[in-house]
Design an enzyme around this catalytic site. Structure first.
Site, short mmCIF file in Angstrom:
data_model
loop_
_atom_site.label_atom_id
_atom_site.label_comp_id
_atom_site.label_asym_id
_atom_site.label_seq_id
_atom_site.Cartn_x
_atom_site.Cartn_y
_atom_site.Cartn_z
N HIS A 73 2.21 -1.99 -1.72
CA HIS A 73 3.57 -2.51 -2.04
C HIS A 73 3.97 -1.47 -3.21
CE1 HIS A 73 6.31 -4.84 -4.65
NE2 HIS A 73 6.77 -5.27 -3.54
N HIS A 79 12.16 2.18 -7.51
CA HIS A 79 12.50 0.78 -7.37
C HIS A 79 13.75 0.73 -8.02
CE1 HIS A 79 10.60 -3.62 -8.18
NE2 HIS A 79 11.49 -3.35 -6.91
#
Length: 569
Positions: free
Chosen positions: A124, A170
């Site tokens: 992830h 991110h």
């Protein structure tokens, strides 16, 4: 031989503790005597008997036994003259993990089934090196993951500030970006250093159509023939890991403008697209990432971008049960958060299992895990979830379980799901973890002894005033009926503890069971961590085995190990 002592200072006084020499426990001595018919040396024929009768090895020849003995003796005492073990040689052999480890090191599962038949080692936010909000982004973490055997790498694609370039970070955080090209090039270089089986790159696409064209060109240029480009009909069934050896697949959502164009073109044809492929239409997502931002951009994606999507992804709408409905036709990948997975497992467990028999399901950590912690993966695996996305840069008990699962099948990153997760009864009934089952197998675990801490740790690391007080905890994790924990007694003031205790674990679903082993040092306050590992029960080699322990992040200690015995009845 003179006895060796270690000195500690307590309130100005010196305390001396004897350093115990590593020596065979009585069970090992008795076993040596039994296999050798009470002779003082173990021949290759005797050793063959040990491997077959006590270690559970099959089809062992005397030549094979002799070859193993010679290789071991080269390490134990290189000047050996005869190929035979003394009792000390035999005992020391048991501690050589390259010969006597607890797990099968070969790929031995059937690798020819479609991808949805496998648990897949999944990362992830694979580019993050630490914190989810302010950590750095680096290809170093991607490379580390690939070297550990991770097969699914996740990249978040965002336009640069100039809107003309692409970087990975991110979104909506202060994480520092890394160039997309650098990520792709690193994946190409390190994709198959650990495993030959396919690497899947999941893309969180926040790009404009013209930037997607750049991605398509970049991917084609960098990966070349290694890139899997599906042909007509390929999406009706996923290919197998064997068929995709040394290939790289991209998985992402089909862009909204492409789907809108396709829907509009089919509206004059009795809306056949809607009737055939409703699952491809994007819906409201549970994901914390703002994937819909990319779809607000005008324009169209050129066909090459569509052509490179090897595994199309879809989004779940608020009607969770509908999202888990298995549609005929094309197979897809669906993403759910860990909270949504918990809800689905509680309300629609059977639907989850049926869905994962046809499609790939990915579950990712909730957005509040800003320190890159992970959730417990067992609930997902029990329901057939293939991609349990983990923060590989983190640490903790959940990550230990992930490491344990993917020690299976030669650490190749693909673990064949048990047949019961892929089968269906005459009335469409499927496996349900909450339904009680009878005991299928019983695992007996004997913890003989431990060694290596004195070599790997400073003498006052655990206790300033005396040698450590070690104990071992055993945790069985799996379906609810199989969960159990046991603990040895505390052995005080020794670096080489001898417990020689046996524990029994009845198992209803041994195929999904993991044995978590944790050694701690007893203290008046919080007990100190002294090593851990996690082993898949279905892969355990029976007999007396050496179990190497690891630190909190999963890295092997240089010397710390346990001698254990596993019996499966």
């Amino acid at each position: 031989m003179a006895e060796t002592y270690e000195t500690y200072k307590v309130l100005g006084f010196k305390r001396k503790f004897k350093l115990t020499k590593l020596s065979p426990p009585q069970d090992v001595i008795d076993l040596f005597s039994l296999c050798t018919n009470k002779e003082l040396q173990m021949s290759p024929d005797h050793f063959r008997r040990f491997l077959i009768e006590f270690q559970g090895d099959k089809d062992v020849t005397v030549d094979y036994a002799k070859r193993i003995m010679e290789q071991a003796l080269h390490q134990l005492r290189p000047d050996f003259a005869m190929c035979c073990f003394t009792v000390d040689d035999f005992f020391n052999f048991l501690f050589l993990d390259e010969f006597n480890g607890p797990i099968n090191l070969e790929v031995h599962h059937d690798m020819t089934a479609p991808l949805q038949h496998y648990f897949i080692y999944t990362g992830h936010n694979s580019y993050l090196t630490g914190n989810q909000l302010i950590g750095g982004c680096s290809v170093k973490q991607i490379i580390k993951s690939l070297k550990k055997g991770v097969r699914v790498i996740e990249l978040d694609l965002w336009p640069t500030s100039s809107k003309e370039g692409i970087h990975v970070l991110h979104g909506g955080t202060m994480t520092t970006p890394v160039a997309l090209r650098t990520c792709f090039e690193s994946i190409k270089e390190h994709a198959f250093v650990k495993s030959p089986y396919p690497v899947i790159i999941t893309l969180e696409d926040h790009l404009t159509p013209n930037l997607r064209d750049i991605v398509a060109k970049m991917v084609t240029e960098i990966f070349g023939d290694k890139l899997y480009r599906p042909e007509a009909g390929d999406h009706n069934e996923f290919p197998s890991p064997e068929a995709l050896k040394y290939r790289i697949l991209l998985s992402t959502k089909l862009p909204k403008e492409h789907l809108d164009r396709q829907i509009n073109s089919n509206q004059d044809d009795n809306m056949s697209y809607l009737n055939h492929d409703l699952s491809q239409i994007p819906e409201i997502d549970f994901e914390e990432e703002n994937e819909d931002a990319a779809n607000e951009n005008p324009g169209e994606t050129t066909p090459p971008y569509i052509d490179i999507i090897g595994i199309p992804a879809t989004k779940a709408n608020k009607k969770l049960k509908k999202a888990l409905t298995v549609e005929s036709g094309k197979a897809n990948r669906l993403s759910l958060s860990e909270q949504t997975l918990e809800r689905a497992a509680s309300l629609y467990g059977a639907d989850l299992v049926r869905f994962t028999q046809k499609n790939i399901l990915r579950v990712y950590p909730k957005g509040t895990r800003v320190t890159s912690t992970n959730f417990k993966p067992l609930r997902a695996w029990m329901h057939g979830v293939q991609m349990v996305a983990f923060n590989m840069q983190g640490y903790g008990r959940s990550l230990w379980m992930m490491h344990g699962m993917f020690r299976s099948n030669g650490k190749c990153g693909y673990v064949k799901k048990p047949d019961f997760l892929m089968s269906m009864g005459p009335n469409n009934e499927v496996f349900e973890p909450k339904v009680p089952l009878s005991v299928k197998k019983t695992l007996k675990v004997r913890v003989y002894m431990g060694d290596g801490w004195h070599a790997d740790f400073d003498k006052t690391y655990f206790d300033k005033y005396s040698p450590p007080d070690f104990y071992t905890k055993l945790y069985m994790v799996g379906v609810p009926a199989d969960v159990r924990k046991e603990k040895t007694k505390v052995i005080k003031d020794v670096w080489t503890p001898i417990w020689n205790e046996e524990f029994t674990f009845p198992l209803t679903v041994p195929e999904l069971a993991l044995l978590k082993i944790v050694v701690r040092e007893h203290d008046t306050g919080k007990d100190d961590f002294a090593g851990q590992t996690c082993l898949p029960v279905s892969e355990l080699r029976t007999g007396i085995r050496v179990v190497r322990l690891r630190d909190k992040r999963g890295k092997k200690f240089k010397s710390v190990k346990l001698l254990m015995q596993f019996t499966l009845e």
